[in-house]
Design a protein around this motif. Structure first.
Motif, PDB file in Angstrom:
ATOM      1  N   LEU A  56      -4.653  10.292   3.830  1.00  0.00           N
ATOM      2  CA  LEU A  56      -4.343  10.764   2.482  1.00  0.00           C
ATOM      3  C   LEU A  56      -5.621  10.881   1.654  1.00  0.00           C
ATOM      4  O   LEU A  56      -5.786  11.818   0.865  1.00  0.00           O
ATOM      5  N   LEU A  57      -6.539   9.949   1.839  1.00  0.00           N
ATOM      6  CA  LEU A  57      -7.790   9.959   1.077  1.00  0.00           C
ATOM      7  C   LEU A  57      -8.754  11.035   1.561  1.00  0.00           C
ATOM      8  O   LEU A  57      -9.686  11.403   0.844  1.00  0.00           O
ATOM      9  N   GLU A  58      -8.506  11.546   2.769  1.00  0.00           N
ATOM     10  CA  GLU A  58      -9.434  12.514   3.358  1.00  0.00           C
ATOM     11  C   GLU A  58      -9.041  13.960   3.124  1.00  0.00           C
ATOM     12  O   GLU A  58      -9.898  14.813   2.878  1.00  0.00           O
ATOM     13  N   VAL A  59      -7.761  14.266   3.206  1.00  0.00           N
ATOM     14  CA  VAL A  59      -7.338  15.668   3.160  1.00  0.00           C
ATOM     15  C   VAL A  59      -7.289  16.167   1.721  1.00  0.00           C
ATOM     16  O   VAL A  59      -7.175  15.374   0.779  1.00  0.00           O
ATOM     17  N   PRO A  60      -7.369  17.484   1.504  1.00  0.00           N
ATOM     18  CA  PRO A  60      -7.294  18.045   0.154  1.00  0.00           C
ATOM     19  C   PRO A  60      -5.962  17.726  -0.521  1.00  0.00           C
ATOM     20  O   PRO A  60      -4.949  17.480   0.146  1.00  0.00           O
ATOM     21  N   ARG A  61      -5.967  17.722  -1.837  1.00  0.00           N
ATOM     22  CA  ARG A  61      -4.748  17.394  -2.591  1.00  0.00           C
ATOM     23  C   ARG A  61      -3.661  18.432  -2.401  1.00  0.00           C
ATOM     24  O   ARG A  61      -2.475  18.142  -2.569  1.00  0.00           O
ATOM     25  N   GLU A  62      -4.055  19.650  -2.082  1.00  0.00           N
ATOM     26  CA  GLU A  62      -3.087  20.721  -1.848  1.00  0.00           C
ATOM     27  C   GLU A  62      -3.111  21.089  -0.371  1.00  0.00           C
ATOM     28  O   GLU A  62      -4.156  21.071   0.274  1.00  0.00           O
ATOM     29  N   GLY A  63      -1.953  21.427   0.162  1.00  0.00           N
ATOM     30  CA  GLY A  63      -1.911  21.865   1.547  1.00  0.00           C
ATOM     31  C   GLY A  63      -0.845  21.146   2.352  1.00  0.00           C
ATOM     32  O   GLY A  63      -0.275  20.135   1.926  1.00  0.00           O
ATOM     33  N   GLU A  64      -0.582  21.677   3.552  1.00  0.00           N
ATOM     34  CA  GLU A  64       0.489  21.151   4.383  1.00  0.00           C
ATOM     35  C   GLU A  64       0.191  19.748   4.896  1.00  0.00           C
ATOM     36  O   GLU A  64       1.101  18.917   5.002  1.00  0.00           O
ATOM     37  N   LEU A  65      -1.060  19.471   5.239  1.00  0.00           N
ATOM     38  CA  LEU A  65      -1.383  18.143   5.735  1.00  0.00           C
ATOM     39  C   LEU A  65      -1.062  17.079   4.694  1.00  0.00           C
ATOM     40  O   LEU A  65      -0.530  16.016   5.017  1.00  0.00           O
ATOM     41  N   ARG A  66      -1.393  17.365   3.458  1.00  0.00           N
ATOM     42  CA  ARG A  66      -1.104  16.426   2.368  1.00  0.00           C
ATOM     43  C   ARG A  66       0.398  16.179   2.274  1.00  0.00           C
ATOM     44  O   ARG A  66       0.860  15.039   2.120  1.00  0.00           O
ATOM     45  N   MET A  67       1.187  17.251   2.386  1.00  0.00           N
ATOM     46  CA  MET A  67       2.632  17.117   2.295  1.00  0.00           C
ATOM     47  C   MET A  67       3.196  16.297   3.451  1.00  0.00           C
ATOM     48  O   MET A  67       4.088  15.463   3.259  1.00  0.00           O
ATOM     49  N   VAL A  68       2.659  16.517   4.654  1.00  0.00           N
ATOM     50  CA  VAL A  68       3.117  15.768   5.829  1.00  0.00           C
ATOM     51  C   VAL A  68       2.870  14.273   5.626  1.00  0.00           C
ATOM     52  O   VAL A  68       3.749  13.435   5.873  1.00  0.00           O
ATOM     53  N   ILE A  69       1.676  13.931   5.157  1.00  0.00           N
ATOM     54  CA  ILE A  69       1.331  12.526   4.942  1.00  0.00           C
ATOM     55  C   ILE A  69       2.220  11.909   3.865  1.00  0.00           C
ATOM     56  O   ILE A  69       2.757  10.801   4.025  1.00  0.00           O
ATOM     57  N   GLU A  70       2.404  12.626   2.758  1.00  0.00           N
ATOM     58  CA  GLU A  70       3.218  12.092   1.667  1.00  0.00           C
ATOM     59  C   GLU A  70       4.671  11.928   2.083  1.00  0.00           C
ATOM     60  O   GLU A  70       5.349  10.982   1.652  1.00  0.00           O
ATOM     61  N   ALA A  73      -1.345  23.113  24.826  1.00  0.00           N
ATOM     62  CA  ALA A  73      -0.405  22.009  24.636  1.00  0.00           C
ATOM     63  C   ALA A  73      -0.059  21.769  23.170  1.00  0.00           C
ATOM     64  O   ALA A  73       1.098  21.485  22.831  1.00  0.00           O
ATOM     65  N   PHE A  74      -1.055  21.907  22.283  1.00  0.00           N
ATOM     66  CA  PHE A  74      -0.847  21.514  20.889  1.00  0.00           C
ATOM     67  C   PHE A  74      -1.109  22.631  19.876  1.00  0.00           C
ATOM     68  O   PHE A  74      -0.917  22.429  18.679  1.00  0.00           O
ATOM     69  N   HIS A  75      -1.587  23.786  20.342  1.00  0.00           N
ATOM     70  CA  HIS A  75      -1.771  24.997  19.517  1.00  0.00           C
ATOM     71  C   HIS A  75      -3.021  24.983  18.626  1.00  0.00           C
ATOM     72  O   HIS A  75      -3.660  26.014  18.464  1.00  0.00           O
ATOM     73  N   SER A  76      -3.332  23.850  18.020  1.00  0.00           N
ATOM     74  CA  SER A  76      -4.515  23.788  17.170  1.00  0.00           C
ATOM     75  C   SER A  76      -4.860  22.332  16.899  1.00  0.00           C
ATOM     76  O   SER A  76      -4.038  21.435  17.117  1.00  0.00           O
ATOM     77  N   LYS A  77      -6.075  22.134  16.417  1.00  0.00           N
ATOM     78  CA  LYS A  77      -6.486  20.771  16.056  1.00  0.00           C
ATOM     79  C   LYS A  77      -5.589  20.224  14.948  1.00  0.00           C
ATOM     80  O   LYS A  77      -5.171  19.062  14.991  1.00  0.00           O
ATOM     81  N   GLU A  78      -5.253  21.072  13.959  1.00  0.00           N
ATOM     82  CA  GLU A  78      -4.405  20.617  12.859  1.00  0.00           C
ATOM     83  C   GLU A  78      -3.017  20.249  13.359  1.00  0.00           C
ATOM     84  O   GLU A  78      -2.434  19.248  12.923  1.00  0.00           O
ATOM     85  N   ALA A  79      -2.470  21.055  14.264  1.00  0.00           N
ATOM     86  CA  ALA A  79      -1.143  20.763  14.797  1.00  0.00           C
ATOM     87  C   ALA A  79      -1.151  19.456  15.584  1.00  0.00           C
ATOM     88  O   ALA A  79      -0.191  18.668  15.519  1.00  0.00           O
ATOM     89  N   LEU A  80      -2.226  19.214  16.325  1.00  0.00           N
ATOM     90  CA  LEU A  80      -2.351  17.961  17.062  1.00  0.00           C
ATOM     91  C   LEU A  80      -2.441  16.789  16.090  1.00  0.00           C
ATOM     92  O   LEU A  80      -1.804  15.739  16.295  1.00  0.00           O
ATOM     93  N   PHE A  81      -3.215  16.951  15.035  1.00  0.00           N
ATOM     94  CA  PHE A  81      -3.343  15.903  14.024  1.00  0.00           C
ATOM     95  C   PHE A  81      -1.990  15.599  13.389  1.00  0.00           C
ATOM     96  O   PHE A  81      -1.612  14.439  13.213  1.00  0.00           O
ATOM     97  N   ARG A  82      -1.243  16.653  13.062  1.00  0.00           N
ATOM     98  CA  ARG A  82       0.084  16.465  12.485  1.00  0.00           C
ATOM     99  C   ARG A  82       0.993  15.714  13.442  1.00  0.00           C
ATOM    100  O   ARG A  82       1.782  14.848  13.028  1.00  0.00           O
ATOM    101  N   ALA A  83       0.895  16.032  14.725  1.00  0.00           N
ATOM    102  CA  ALA A  83       1.725  15.352  15.726  1.00  0.00           C
ATOM    103  C   ALA A  83       1.379  13.865  15.796  1.00  0.00           C
ATOM    104  O   ALA A  83       2.264  13.014  15.962  1.00  0.00           O
ATOM    105  N   THR A  84       0.099  13.540  15.643  1.00  0.00           N
ATOM    106  CA  THR A  84      -0.285  12.122  15.664  1.00  0.00           C
ATOM    107  C   THR A  84       0.161  11.416  14.383  1.00  0.00           C
ATOM    108  O   THR A  84       0.535  10.244  14.430  1.00  0.00           O
TER     109      THR A  84
END
Length: 199
Positions: free
Chosen positions: A110-124, A47-58
């Motif tokens: 934002l405080l949890e994920v690394p400063r570099e990476g796609e998750l950081r960009m999604v949050i910002e 359904a969501f492909h990966s834990k990261e993809a699910l997190f991004r969807a949320t």
């Protein structure tokens, strides 16, 4: 022909969002997701492909709701500036109600994920959208003659966004409802100082 999904995607995303919001991305295990979503690992990945993809969807779900709610508040009010002040005053509620936390999920992430990476960009990107929405409201107030012409809507938006997220964090530690209401009122009054008329 593709088989219809045997799960409620909206319900699954809401459940996963609540879990990630409460525990954080890294502390949430696949076992946690299985139990919360009542889905097997294979079904979650299908359904969501990966834990990261699910997190991004949320994150997308949370960010879109936050922006939409703020936009609706401003659009339904005859005064954009009063709507923004009302939003600050509304943050005085210390009870999370149906939320796992009063703190903003975007800020916690934002405080949890690394400063570099796609998750950081999604949050910002979501934080930027919230700030832009607030700036648009201040701009609308200025065009209506409610906001002093010497004010910078973008600068005020950064200021108010800081107030919003700060109040949501303060609600995590504050135990006195009167003190929280007073703090929200103080910050709302600061925004009101930029009005061309008493509000």
């Amino acid at each position: 022909m593709a088989r219809p999904a045997s799960y409620d995607r909206d319900a699954a995303l809401d459940a996963a969002m609540t879990l990630f919001w409460a525990q954080g991305y890294h502390a949430t295990s696949l076992k946690d997701l299985e139990a919360t979503l009542s889905m097997k690992p294979g079904s979650i990945y299908a359904a969501f492909h990966s834990k990261e993809a699910l997190f991004r969807a949320t994150l997308d779900r949370y960010g879109t709701r936050m922006t939409s709610e703020l936009k609706a508040l401003v659009e339904q009010s005859p005064s954009p500036l009063e709507a923004l002040r009302d939003h600050l005053l509304g943050l005085a509620d210390l009870s999370p109600c149906d939320r796992p936390s009063t703190a903003c999920m975007l800020v916690k992430s934002l405080l949890e994920v690394p400063r570099e990476g796609e998750l950081r960009m999604v949050i910002e990107e979501h934080l930027d959208r919230v700030e832009a929405m607030i700036a648009q409201a201040f701009d609308a107030a200025q065009r209506k003659g409610e906001l002093r012409p010497d004010c910078d809507p973008a600068r005020l938006a950064r200021r108010m966004q800081t107030y919003i997220f700060g109040l949501k964090v303060q609600a995590q530690r504050e135990t006195d409802p009167d003190a929280m209401r007073a703090l929200c009122r103080d910050l709302a009054d600061e925004i009101g100082q930029f009005s061309t008329r008493p509000i």
